[in-house]
Design a protein around this motif. Structure first.
Motif, PDB file in Angstrom:
ATOM      1  N   ALA A   1      64.896 -49.785 -54.083  1.00 42.01           N
ATOM      2  CA  ALA A   1      63.815 -50.563 -54.698  1.00 42.01           C
ATOM      3  C   ALA A   1      63.705 -51.893 -53.958  1.00 42.01           C
ATOM      4  CB  ALA A   1      64.099 -50.810 -56.187  1.00 42.01           C
ATOM      5  N   PRO A   2      62.547 -52.537 -54.017  1.00 41.86           N
ATOM      6  CA  PRO A   2      62.357 -53.804 -53.290  1.00 41.86           C
ATOM      7  C   PRO A   2      62.885 -55.000 -54.080  1.00 41.86           C
ATOM      8  CG  PRO A   2      60.312 -53.181 -54.334  1.00 41.86           C
ATOM      9  CD  PRO A   2      61.284 -52.076 -54.624  1.00 41.86           C
ATOM     10  N   THR A   3      64.150 -54.937 -54.458  1.00 39.28           N
ATOM     11  CA  THR A   3      64.780 -56.011 -55.217  1.00 39.28           C
ATOM     12  C   THR A   3      65.965 -56.559 -54.429  1.00 39.28           C
ATOM     13  OG1 THR A   3      66.308 -54.523 -56.366  1.00 39.28           O
ATOM     14  CG2 THR A   3      64.135 -54.888 -57.375  1.00 39.28           C
ATOM     15  N   PRO A   4      66.332 -57.826 -54.630  1.00 39.86           N
ATOM     16  CA  PRO A   4      67.480 -58.384 -53.911  1.00 39.86           C
ATOM     17  C   PRO A   4      68.746 -57.558 -54.092  1.00 39.86           C
ATOM     18  CG  PRO A   4      66.231 -60.153 -54.925  1.00 39.86           C
ATOM     19  CD  PRO A   4      65.633 -58.868 -55.434  1.00 39.86           C
ATOM     20  N   LYS A   5      69.000 -57.068 -55.300  1.00 43.24           N
ATOM     21  CA  LYS A   5      70.205 -56.280 -55.563  1.00 43.24           C
ATOM     22  C   LYS A   5      70.238 -55.009 -54.742  1.00 43.24           C
ATOM     23  CE  LYS A   5      72.696 -53.842 -59.236  1.00 43.24           C
ATOM     24  NZ  LYS A   5      72.710 -53.494 -60.693  1.00 43.24           N
ATOM     25  N   GLU A   6      69.134 -54.266 -54.739  1.00 39.54           N
ATOM     26  CA  GLU A   6      69.089 -52.994 -54.004  1.00 39.54           C
ATOM     27  C   GLU A   6      69.073 -53.228 -52.493  1.00 39.54           C
ATOM     28  OE1 GLU A   6      69.558 -50.053 -55.074  1.00 39.54           O
ATOM     29  OE2 GLU A   6      69.590 -50.590 -57.197  1.00 39.54           O
ATOM     30  N   VAL A   7      68.432 -54.299 -52.061  1.00 38.23           N
ATOM     31  CA  VAL A   7      68.431 -54.610 -50.628  1.00 38.23           C
ATOM     32  C   VAL A   7      69.840 -54.980 -50.169  1.00 38.23           C
ATOM     33  CG1 VAL A   7      67.593 -56.209 -48.870  1.00 38.23           C
ATOM     34  CG2 VAL A   7      66.008 -55.265 -50.552  1.00 38.23           C
ATOM     35  N   ARG A   8      70.554 -55.771 -50.963  1.00 39.45           N
ATOM     36  CA  ARG A   8      71.936 -56.120 -50.626  1.00 39.45           C
ATOM     37  C   ARG A   8      72.814 -54.870 -50.571  1.00 39.45           C
ATOM     38  NH1 ARG A   8      71.027 -60.402 -54.288  1.00 39.45           N
ATOM     39  NH2 ARG A   8      72.200 -59.286 -55.909  1.00 39.45           N
ATOM     40  N   LYS A   9      72.598 -53.966 -51.500  1.00 39.00           N
ATOM     41  CA  LYS A   9      73.373 -52.718 -51.534  1.00 39.00           C
ATOM     42  C   LYS A   9      73.138 -51.901 -50.265  1.00 39.00           C
ATOM     43  CE  LYS A   9      73.972 -48.544 -54.371  1.00 39.00           C
ATOM     44  NZ  LYS A   9      73.490 -47.833 -55.603  1.00 39.00           N
ATOM     45  N   TYR A  10      71.890 -51.800 -49.875  1.00 33.82           N
ATOM     46  CA  TYR A  10      71.545 -51.050 -48.665  1.00 33.82           C
ATOM     47  C   TYR A  10      72.090 -51.729 -47.410  1.00 33.82           C
ATOM     48  CZ  TYR A  10      68.671 -49.813 -44.636  1.00 33.82           C
ATOM     49  OH  TYR A  10      68.256 -49.478 -43.371  1.00 33.82           O
ATOM     50  N   LEU A  11      71.819 -53.017 -47.275  1.00 32.53           N
ATOM     51  CA  LEU A  11      72.266 -53.738 -46.083  1.00 32.53           C
ATOM     52  C   LEU A  11      73.787 -53.794 -45.999  1.00 32.53           C
ATOM     53  CD1 LEU A  11      69.738 -56.727 -45.890  1.00 32.53           C
ATOM     54  CD2 LEU A  11      69.790 -54.656 -44.486  1.00 32.53           C
ATOM     55  N   GLY A  12      74.449 -53.832 -47.164  1.00 34.08           N
ATOM     56  CA  GLY A  12      75.900 -53.850 -47.170  1.00 34.08           C
ATOM     57  C   GLY A  12      76.485 -52.600 -46.536  1.00 34.08           C
ATOM     58  N   LYS A  13      75.869 -51.451 -46.793  1.00 34.62           N
ATOM     59  CA  LYS A  13      76.324 -50.195 -46.183  1.00 34.62           C
ATOM     60  C   LYS A  13      75.972 -50.149 -44.701  1.00 34.62           C
ATOM     61  CE  LYS A  13      75.832 -47.358 -50.369  1.00 34.62           C
ATOM     62  NZ  LYS A  13      75.103 -46.213 -50.977  1.00 34.62           N
ATOM     63  N   PHE A  14      74.798 -50.637 -44.388  1.00 27.87           N
ATOM     64  CA  PHE A  14      74.286 -50.579 -43.026  1.00 27.87           C
ATOM     65  C   PHE A  14      75.064 -51.501 -42.088  1.00 27.87           C
ATOM     66  CE2 PHE A  14      70.378 -51.880 -40.315  1.00 27.87           C
ATOM     67  CZ  PHE A  14      70.788 -51.043 -39.277  1.00 27.87           C
TER      68      PHE A  14
END
Length: 342
Positions: free
Chosen positions: A19-32
């Motif tokens: 989702a386009p939210t800070p929480k979900e973006v952090r989750k994605y970028l953290g894995k990446f």
């Protein structure tokens, strides 16, 4: 091979937030960004820097960008891949493969995961797997990461079939022709003074020094597309975008610098093409329209040149088009056919 025996085709890309939210973006970028193929330093030090400084800031900034491109159906990247799966499945059916081929997609750092999609294919009765990373030009940080993910998934789900990974398709003739046709469709006139900037994702120079052939492949793809269009070397050039950090040297010239030089010196209409991106995503849907195009116009006006909106044309990725499904069919079908014929 019995007619009911199935072969799986798995299309893999990098990923997208849920989702386009800070929480979900952090989750994605953290894995990446923690991946060993992406991280700029040892894992422990990088983890601290990433979680204490980078993710809190980048999560907010990137969420705003994702919000600007998000659709009612969800992430443009996921939607594009879902359409591609349908298109490629239809292409195999039309070619007479019947129900012997199952197509899925997966993401290296988000849902659906490689292991989840491989499990689906296994449950469908697939005995062989063709993995196609959707990076026409292979790199240590992209295609290599897919290879890592597939190997982990093989162990996790106890994949008991065979599999092979297609390293790249940078010089596939159908791919070259499809891109050339898309550039013409966007309005490029080979007989005019129009110019093309082929913009690819940059990679760290250390990867090239270690033997990565990515730069050679980007050059070969660009040259072949230009040849297909019938234009000479003065009408096109290559740039690179999307550096992850400023602590390392990255493959250049940067696309922004090329655009600034063109704006100041004066050229014909600029056609901005991203041959290394299979499906439109944040780096194309947001960055081109909100960063590259305004930069070009700003530099042109500063140089005293009149500009209008059609002076900068973005050529969309092949994305979910029938032409793209045909490209992927031409790339994967020889591997599928060879295995089914064994």
């Amino acid at each position: 091979m019995p007619a009911h025996t199935r072969c799986g085709v798995l299309l893999v890309n990098t990923g997208t937030p849920a989702a386009p939210t800070p929480k979900e973006v952090r989750k994605y970028l953290g894995k990446f960004l923690i991946d060993k193929r992406i991280a700029p330093m040892n894992r422990a030090a990088w983890w601290l820097i990433l979680h204490l400084f980078i993710l809190p800031s980048r999560g907010r900034k990137s969420a705003a960008k994702y919000e600007a491109i998000w659709t009612d159906e969800g992430s443009p990247l996921n939607v594009g891949h879902e359409k591609l799966v349908s298109g490629l499945s239809a292409a195999f059916g039309e070619a007479g493969f019947g129900n012997t081929v199952e197509v899925r997609y997966a993401m290296s750092y988000s849902e659906p995961t490689i292991s989840a999609s491989m499990r689906e294919l296994k449950d469908c009765g697939c005995k062989h797997l063709i993995v196609l990373p959707l990076y026409p030009q292979s790199a240590y940080s992209t295609t290599g990461a897919v290879h890592d993910g597939v190997e982990r998934a093989v162990r996790k789900i106890k994949w008991d079939g065979t599999y092979e990974l297609i390293d790249n398709y940078h010089d596939n003739l159908t791919y070259i022709k499809a891109l050339a046709a898309s550039i013409k469709h966007a309005g490029f006139d080979p007989e005019s003074d129009d110019v093309i900037l082929f913009s690819f994702h940059s990679i760290p120079l250390v990867d090239i020094e270690a033997g990565d052939t990515y730069e050679l492949q980007t050059g070969a793809s660009s040259l072949q597309i230009a040849s297909e269009l019938g234009i000479d070397r003065k009408r096109w050039t290559i740039g690179y975008q999307c550096r992850f950090d400023k602590g390392r040297e990255w493959l250049s010239p940067y696309s922004k610098d090329v655009l600034a030089r063109w704006a100041e010196s004066g050229v014909g209409r600029v056609f901005f093409v991203c041959p290394g991106f299979a499906v439109d995503c944040l780096e194309t849907l947001h960055d081109v329209g909100d960063e590259f195009k305004p930069l070009y116009f700003e530099k042109a006006r500063a140089a005293g040149r009149p500009v209008s909106d059609d002076h900068f044309v973005y050529v969309p990725c092949l994305d979910r088009s029938k032409a793209h499904a045909k490209v992927l069919y031409e790339v994967t079908s020889p591997y599928v056919g060879a295995w089914l014929d064994d």
